[in-house]
Design an enzyme around this catalytic site. Structure first.
Site, PDB file in Angstrom:
ATOM      1  N   ASP A  98       0.860  -1.210   0.000  1.00 60.26           N
ATOM      2  CA  ASP A  98       0.000   0.000   0.000  1.00 60.26           C
ATOM      3  C   ASP A  98       0.882   1.241   0.000  1.00 60.26           C
ATOM      4  OD1 ASP A  98      -3.139   0.806   0.793  1.00 60.26           O
ATOM      5  OD2 ASP A  98      -1.637   2.252   1.556  1.00 60.26           O
ATOM      6  N   ILE A  99       0.469   2.255  -0.883  1.00 58.32           N
ATOM      7  CA  ILE A  99       1.272   3.490  -0.958  1.00 58.32           C
ATOM      8  C   ILE A  99       1.054   4.276   0.326  1.00 58.32           C
ATOM      9  CG2 ILE A  99       1.658   5.645  -2.269  1.00 58.32           C
ATOM     10  CD1 ILE A  99       0.491   4.171  -4.701  1.00 58.32           C
ATOM     11  N   GLU A 153      -4.947   2.218  -4.077  1.00 59.60           N
ATOM     12  CA  GLU A 153      -3.513   2.257  -4.266  1.00 59.60           C
ATOM     13  C   GLU A 153      -2.882   1.124  -3.498  1.00 59.60           C
ATOM     14  OE1 GLU A 153      -4.385   2.960  -0.958  1.00 59.60           O
ATOM     15  OE2 GLU A 153      -2.474   4.034  -0.693  1.00 59.60           O
TER      16      GLU A 153
END
Ligand code: GH3
Ligand code: MG
Ligand code: MG
Length: 750
Positions: free
Chosen positions: A619-620, A662
């Site tokens: 995950d960003i 994301e």
């Protein structure tokens, strides 16, 4: 698969082909119509013609036989006539010759010719007298000389007959010396007249006074018969004594004399094979004949009961000459009569008939020989001639004798009393009657194959040959005339049926040849309609059907090509659509739906094969801020850049998925937790060091947090459990400050 058309299959198919049935129907109709026309119009006509022909033939045969018979009989007749004519000419010529001899003699016996004879006789006698006188007058006295001459004259006879004498009278009509009638001597006969009133001595005296000599005619008693007859005398003057000498002849004597000469001559004449001449008087007494001289034949008849001599004399006297036929024996010893032809010629001056005859049995012999030949010839013709099937010819004579008949039982028999059972008359009479009228007789008769059963219609054509007295009959059974026409009709029918069958066969073969390809093509077309585009016609022909088959193939091929193209495109499109539904359009990574399904399958395989399987969740960090700071668009660029890093970092067999906004997940088959941590770290570090330059030119830097887990084959019931552990690990990575990797070993290892 291509469809191959076999002939056998084609033949069967043909019967279902409408166009074939229609064509066959037309062919059959035409032939049936043709046959009908022939049966309705041609056959009756043929029937009639054949019957007429048969009838004509029957009559023709009859006429032929009649002609042959007539010709032969005419030949015979002319042969007879010719032969007879030859005989006749011969007889006539010979008789004419003899007749002219008689004529000469007769001529000599005529008074005017007698003059000369008597004159010669008288002059000769006078010469002798003169000689006697001259030689003796010197030596003898006148009275003595006169006596000597008287005596000489008295005994002198001109011929053996007593009539050829000389008498002496004077110019007063006084008889000086008569050698036969001495009682007249010294008598004056000047006033004596004969029964006709002729003063013959006055005539004698006057003739000698006027001319010295001459002829006188009168009547005088014939010393041989004592009858006063016509006499002719020559008288002359003997000047020395003034006496008249006379000598004469009786006509009858002369006639007899000349006739005797003639008879002597004629009776000695012979010609040919001892043929002779005869002479008869008008009373049927033969004057001259080799062995019947002097016979009276007035009552003699020949074997046929006809007078022999009477008719000859009659013809000769009435017509001067003529022929007569009768039967006569050939000589005095043989009594067999043969037919004889005799020529008779009248000699009226002497009241007799002269002639000669010849036997003509040689002619009859030849005629009967030729007749026999004719019979044999006709027998052969009749035996070999059939009228209709069993009809025949026969010949009978006018007495009812069957001369020639193919049935040897009847041949030669007399059938004049044979009954015609259907009428109760005599068939002979019926035939004769018909021959005088229509020359056609219809009646009922039996058949050789059904004897005694007089129910069959029969027709006879009859011709009469009068020269022979023959009836020639051509006889046939009426029903047999029809037999031939029935045979012809059968023949025509068989022909029609044969033509029908042959035409049908030919049409069948021809039409099949023509139509089988069309039928096949239509079947192929039906298959194409049914969706089978693989069918092709293997027909190769150089006609329109060949063109049709070729074009059909090309058409089907085109359709097949088009359909194949279409399939491919659909497949491509489907593939495309499927890809679209399985991937994330922004990054091109697998979407969560596809990942979940596929991950389940891979997890199951790993479970079965006891291989390792790890999961990385990522995950960003602080992404909201990126969005906020640079805008959504840049946010998207960041996501795409991250996706590229992920693609570059894993194996082909690994599954990369955009799990949410994301957040990403990676499934690594045959990878241990440690291996997965190495990969996770490599990814994290790559991103950490990466700078993205946005469109606006701002350098963007970001980091990611990573959670790693491995499938626990003993405890994990499904992939969800393994993923959840990765998620927990990610959560811890976030919690513990972000930009790091945390792994979760599972329940047994934690
Ligand atoms: P952290 O995860 O570090 O706790 O902080 P954070 O800002 O990233 O928090 P969180 O993960 O809850 O927020 C995610 C945000 O990402 C929310 C949403 O606006 C943004 N986001 C999600 N999907 C997209 C996207 O496709 N494009 C952009 N530009 N923004 C997105
Ligand atoms: Mg998030
Ligand atoms: Mg985040």
């Amino acid at each position: 698969m291509k469809t191959r058309v076999f002939i056998a299959k084609g033949r069967y198919k043909m019967l279902k082909s409408k166009i074939f049935l229609k064509a066959m129907f037309i062919v059959a109709s035409v032939i049936i119509a043709y046959t009908l026309v022939i049966s309705l119009f041609a056959i009756p006509k043929i029937d009639q013609s054949i019957q007429t022909l048969e009838e004509k033939n029957a009559k023709e045969v009859l006429n032929r036989v009649v002609t042959i018979t007539r010709n032969v009989s005419n030949d015979l007749e002319s042969f007879k006539k010719r032969s007879l004519q030859i005989h006749k000419n011969e007889l006539k010529n010979l008789t004419d010759t003899v007749w002219s001899i008689i004529q000469t003699k007769y001529e000599q016996s005529k008074p005017e010719n007698l003059h000369t004879v008597l004159k010669q006789r008288g002059e000769m006698f006078k010469k002798n007298l003169m000689h006697f006188y001259n030689s003796n007058r010197g030596s003898m006295s006148m009275p003595a000389l006169k006596d000597a001459i008287k005596n000489y004259t008295k005994i002198y006879r001109h011929d053996s007959l007593n009539t050829g004498y000389f008498w002496i009278n004077d110019f007063n009509g006084t008889m000086i010396m008569h050698p036969i009638q001495a009682n007249l001597d010294g008598k004056n006969l000047l006033h004596y007249s004969d029964p006709n009133g002729v003063y013959l001595f006055a005539d004698i005296v006057r003739t000698c006074q006027e001319r010295g000599a001459g002829i006188v005619k009168y009547q005088w008693e014939n010393p041989n018969t004592g009858i006063i007859e016509d006499k002719i005398s020559y008288v002359f003057t003997f000047e020395p004594f003034g006496w008249i000498f006379g000598t004469g002849e009786y006509y009858s004597v002369l006639k007899t004399k000349f006739q005797k000469e003639v008879i002597d001559l004629v009776s000695k004449l012979r010609y040919g094979k001892n043929n002779y001449f005869y002479i008869t008087d008008y009373n049927n007494v033969l004057i001259s004949h080799p062995y019947l001289q002097g016979s009276d034949l007035s009552q003699v008849k020949d074997v046929k009961g006809n007078y022999i001599l009477q008719p000859m004399i009659k013809i000769a006297r009435e017509k001067g000459e003529g022929f007569h036929r009768y039967w006569w024996k050939k000589n005095g010893s043989d009594n067999t009569p043969y037919e004889k032809l005799t020529y008779a010629k009248d000699f009226p001056d002497w009241k007799m008939v002269i002639g000669t005859g010849v036997y003509i049995d040689d002619i009859e012999k030849e005629v009967s020989k030729r007749k026999k030949e004719l019979m044999a010839q006709l027998q052969t013709i009749i035996k070999n001639t059939h009228i209709g099937k069993t009809g025949y010819l026969y010949i009978f004579d006018d007495k009812g004798n069957m001369l020639i008949h193919p049935n040897s039982n009847i041949n030669g028999k007399n059938f004049s009393r044979l009954e015609n059972p259907s009428k109760g008359t005599y068939i002979f009479d019926d035939l004769i009657k018909a021959s005088r009228g229509s020359k056609e007789l219809f009646y009922k008769w039996d058949k050789p194959s059904d004897k005694g059963h007089y129910v069959y219609d029969k027709v006879s054509w009859i011709e009469y040959v009068p020269e022979l007295g023959w009836y020639i009959v051509s006889s046939a059974y009426v029903d047999e005339f029809k037999t031939s026409s029935i045979e012809v009709r059968h023949f025509i029918l068989i022909l029609a049926v044969t033509i029908f069958i042959l035409s049908a066969l030919y049409s069948f073969v021809f039409l099949r040849n023509l139509l089988v390809p069309i039928t096949d093509l239509s079947h192929l077309a039906l298959k194409v309609t049914g969706g089978d585009y693989s069918v092709r016609s293997d027909l190769r022909r150089d006609d329109e059907i060949g063109v049709l088959a070729g074009e059909f193939n090309r058409m089907v091929e085109t359709i097949e090509d088009h359909i194949e193209n279409l399939d491919q495109k659909v497949q491509e499109k489907t593939q495309e659509l499927k890809h679209l539904s399985d991937t994330d359009p922004m990054t091109g990574l697998w979407n969560r739906r596809y990942f979940t399904a596929t991950a389940n399958t891979i997890w199951s395989l790993a479970q079965r094969d006891q291989t390792e399987l790890s999961v990385i969740m990522l995950d960003i960090d602080w992404f909201k801020q990126v969005n906020d700071t640079y805008g959504h668009h840049t946010g998207d660029e960041v996501i795409v850049a991250l996706a590229q890093v992920l693609k570059d970092s894993v194996r082909q067999s690994d599954l990369i998925c955009r799990f949410g906004g994301e957040e990403f997940i990676l499934l690594l088959p045959e990878t241990s937790l440690e291996g997965a941590v190495v990969i996770a770290e490599k990814i994290r570090k790559t991103i950490e060091e990466m700078r993205i330059v946005t469109e606006t030119g701002d350098p963007v830097h970001f980091t990611v947090s990573v959670g790693v887990s491995q499938m626990d084959p003993q405890h994990d019931p499904d992939i969800e459990t393994t993923i959840r552990r990765a998620d927990e690990a990610l959560y811890r990575a976030k919690e513990s400050g972000r930009n790091r990797t945390v792994s979760h070993k599972g329940s047994s290892t934690e």
